[in-house]
Motif scaffolding. Structure first.
Motif, mmCIF file in Angstrom:
data_model
loop_
_atom_site.group_PDB
_atom_site.id
_atom_site.type_symbol
_atom_site.label_atom_id
_atom_site.label_comp_id
_atom_site.label_asym_id
_atom_site.label_seq_id
_atom_site.Cartn_x
_atom_site.Cartn_y
_atom_site.Cartn_z
ATOM 1 N N HIS A 64 -31.426 30.469 -26.243
ATOM 2 C CA HIS A 64 -30.129 29.850 -26.502
ATOM 3 C C HIS A 64 -29.782 30.081 -27.977
ATOM 4 N N VAL A 65 -28.521 30.017 -28.305
ATOM 5 C CA VAL A 65 -28.069 30.170 -29.694
ATOM 6 C C VAL A 65 -28.822 29.202 -30.605
ATOM 7 N N ALA A 66 -29.029 27.988 -30.143
ATOM 8 C CA ALA A 66 -29.729 26.975 -30.947
ATOM 9 C C ALA A 66 -31.147 27.434 -31.305
ATOM 10 N N ASP A 67 -31.804 28.174 -30.413
ATOM 11 C CA ASP A 67 -33.152 28.672 -30.688
ATOM 12 C C ASP A 67 -33.154 29.715 -31.805
ATOM 13 N N ILE A 68 -32.182 30.608 -31.774
ATOM 14 C CA ILE A 68 -32.070 31.635 -32.811
ATOM 15 C C ILE A 68 -31.785 30.970 -34.165
ATOM 16 N N VAL A 69 -30.886 29.993 -34.163
ATOM 17 C CA VAL A 69 -30.560 29.264 -35.388
ATOM 18 C C VAL A 69 -31.787 28.508 -35.887
ATOM 19 N N LYS A 70 -32.556 27.939 -34.971
ATOM 20 C CA LYS A 70 -33.772 27.206 -35.339
ATOM 21 C C LYS A 70 -34.765 28.128 -36.058
ATOM 22 N N MET A 71 -34.908 29.360 -35.555
ATOM 23 C CA MET A 71 -35.803 30.324 -36.211
ATOM 24 C C MET A 71 -35.288 30.673 -37.608
ATOM 25 N N ALA A 72 -33.994 30.935 -37.725
ATOM 26 C CA ALA A 72 -33.411 31.291 -39.020
ATOM 27 C C ALA A 72 -33.560 30.151 -40.014
ATOM 28 N N ASN A 73 -33.298 28.933 -39.577
ATOM 29 C CA ASN A 73 -33.430 27.779 -40.471
ATOM 30 C C ASN A 73 -34.884 27.557 -40.883
#
Length: 82
Positions: free
Chosen positions: A66-75
Motif C-alpha cells: 500500500h502507499v502507506a507502506d512505501i511512505v513508512k519505509m521512506a520515513n
C-alpha cells in the motif's frame, strides 16, 4: 467503451512524508525489479529485519504494498539518517 477518469490532488496528504527525495529513491529501488521480493529489492537500503520491524513482510513483492507502506519505509530511512 470509453471512460473518463478525473484525478484530484489531496489538499492535505493522508500519508505525510518527511523527505520527498527519499520517497522517490525508495519507490525507484522497490519497483526497479518489481518481480523480486522486497528483501531483494531493498537490501542496499535496509535489511529484512528492518522491514519486519516497521511491519512490512520482506517476502512480498512491491506491487502488493500500500502507499502507506512505501511512505513508512521512506520515513524510516529518513529518520535513520540514510
Amino acid at each position: 467503451d470509453s471512460a473518463v477518469v478525473r484525478l484530484e490532488p489531496y489538499s492535505e496528504s493522508p500519508w505525510p512524508v518527511i523527505d520527498r527525495a527519499m520517497l522517490n529513491h525508495v519507490c525507484h529501488t522497490a519497483f526497479h525489479q518489481r518481480r523480486k521480493t522486497m528483501r531483494n529489492n531493498m537490501k542496499e537500503l535496509m535489511s529484512a529485519e528492518e522491514l519486519e520491524q516497521i511491519g512490512i513482510d520482506p517476502t512480498v513483492r512491491p506491487e502488493t504494498l500500500h502507499v502507506a507502506d512505501i511512505v513508512k519505509m521512506a520515513n524510516y530511512l529518513s529518520e535513520r539518517g540514510s
